[in-house]
Enzyme design. Structure first.
Site, short mmCIF file in Angstrom:
data_model
loop_
_atom_site.label_atom_id
_atom_site.label_comp_id
_atom_site.label_asym_id
_atom_site.label_seq_id
_atom_site.Cartn_x
_atom_site.Cartn_y
_atom_site.Cartn_z
N ASP A 408 0.86 -1.14 0.06
CA ASP A 408 0.13 0.03 -0.01
C ASP A 408 0.89 1.37 -0.16
OD1 ASP A 408 -1.67 2.11 0.55
OD2 ASP A 408 -2.65 1.19 2.13
N HIS A 409 1.01 2.01 -0.93
CA HIS A 409 1.49 3.16 -1.29
C HIS A 409 1.67 4.25 -0.35
CE1 HIS A 409 5.08 5.05 -3.07
NE2 HIS A 409 4.97 4.68 -4.17
#
Length: 436
Positions: A408-409
């Site tokens: 999850d950036h």
């Protein structure tokens, strides 16, 4: 006084469930703590305990009934000498009450029908605290509080596990209720399917097929994964891991542990490697919390377990601090109870990182979907013997396992993710260091 037994919320996210089995029958006496029924949620089958004593006067929801909403009356509990017909109808509304006297009398006589629709139920819905958690109070206590205008969030319960009981509300005086929190913006409705079920079925008119009804678990998986894929900005990191040192070390350990009937799997080493890596790269040990990131201290690792009709992700807490044999035993226990749908909610909720291993199914490599609020998931493929170039530059053969880390950036940037995956690889290629 007759009271209603309501469908319980057995997990924070439960909205409805299946009344799988009654463990009591009408006429049975029950006490606080006695088992009443088995309830199926979207994740597990759990036992539901009585919180009040009395006699089961009437069962309102039959075994096997699906889609029973939380706080729906499922049975009537009566006291000695009472019957289910003693449930009273709710008071008439103050406005517009110009019914004829005989009409009111008819309503009073009909109000004792315990099998009536939920709108004729007298028990107030289960209250909630400001943080959304459930306040546990007996149905009688809820009703008295409603009649006296009491705010249950301001009352301390003296019953089992802090439950609010009749005595707690009888002596309380009405106080102004806490101001409700500002209403949050309504959640965006899920987009309607582009093609209806009937339209899809029409495409296959004349072809044989069987419709498979979605159960609660399948619906939840579909909703959560659709949300995850649409809202989480995924990126992917890939590495090959040489397993020969780990396989040799595992074989040595298993010989030593044979007398204790312990057999370590490669997956046990992967769990340990991930847990240690989360301590080595602490900024990656985090979860997304909407408007902030929660930096976790412990390494709580979730592991995907395939079951019939879906999957569970039981969580191994403090995995970095546990021995390989302890992790192995705990994982076997969690997996077995997951397949029987006997996990409690606290056993599959939480964690900051997940592992999904399809290598045992012969899959070389794949990309997994991040399971919110986790910040990452490691997709593990099978170990395959293949030619590689050794450190000396010569061609040799090694057992190589391909892994892909989905990230999850919003929580983990590229460099941090790379450091985490490199730490996992280092731990697995040098397994003895994990025992230090």
């Amino acid at each position: 006084m007759a009271t209603e037994i309501l469908m319980p919320a057995l997990s924070p996210t439960m909205e409805e469930g299946t009344l799988a089995k009654w463990l009591v029958k009408e006429g049975d006496e029950v006490a606080s703590g006695d088992l009443l029924a088995e309830i199926e949620t979207d994740k597990a089958t759990m036992e539901f305990e009585a919180v009040d004593e009395g006699i089961i006067g009437k069962i309102l929801v039959a075994e096997g009934t699906e889609g029973v909403k939380v706080n729906t009356a499922i049975a009537v509990l009566v006291e000695e000498g009472e019957s289910a017909d003693d449930i009273q109808a709710p008071a008439e509304p103050a406005s517009g009450s110009d019914d004829k006297p005989d009409a009111k009398e008819d309503k009073a006589q009909a109000g004792g029908n315990a099998s009536s629709a939920p709108t004729e139920s007298k028990a107030a819905p289960a209250p909630q605290a400001a943080d959304g958690s459930r306040i546990f109070a007996s149905p009688l206590a809820r009703r008295i509080a409603a009649e006296k205008g009491l705010d249950l969030t301001q009352i301390k319960g003296s019953g089992p596990k802090g439950r609010i009981i009749k005595a707690d509300v009888e002596g309380a005086t009405a106080a102004p209720k806490a101001a409700p929190a500002a209403a949050s913006a309504p959640a965006a409705a899920a987009p309607a399917p582009s093609v209806s079920a009937d339209a899809v079925a029409a495409m296959y008119e004349g072809r044989a097929f069987e419709e498979v009804k979605l159960d609660g678990m399948r619906k939840t998986i579909a909703a959560r994964l659709s949300e995850a894929k649409q809202t989480i900005p995924h990126f992917y990191l890939r590495r090959d891991i040489k397993l020969d040192a780990l396989l040799a070390f595992r074989s040595q350990l298993n010989k030593q542990l044979e007398a204790r009937s312990v057999k370590l799997s490669v997956n046990d080493f992967i769990i340990k490697a991930v847990a240690i890596a989360l301590q080595q790269v602490p900024e990656a040990n985090a979860v997304w919390a909407g408007d902030r990131v929660l930096q976790m201290k412990a390494s709580d690792v979730a592991v995907a377990v395939a079951i019939e009709g879906g999957l569970f992700t039981p969580v191994l807490q403090d995995a970095d601090q546990k021995s390989l044999s302890s992790l192995s035993a705990q994982m076997k226990d969690l997996a077995a109870r997951a397949r029987d749908r006997k996990l409690a909610p606290h056993e599959y909720q939480g964690g900051s990182f997940a592992i999904s291993n399809l290598g045992m199914f012969g899959i070389d490599n794949f990309d997994a979907i991040v399971n919110p609020p986790h910040a990452g998931i490691l997709a593990v493929g099978s170990g395959i013997r293949k030619p590689v170039v050794g450190d000396d530059g010569e061609l040799t053969v090694a057992t190589v396992m391909s892994v892909t880390m989905s990230v999850d950036h919003r929580v983990i940037d590229g460099a941090v993710g790379a450091n985490l995956l490199n730490a996992i690889v280092e731990n697995l290629e040098n397994p003895m260091t994990m025992l230090a």
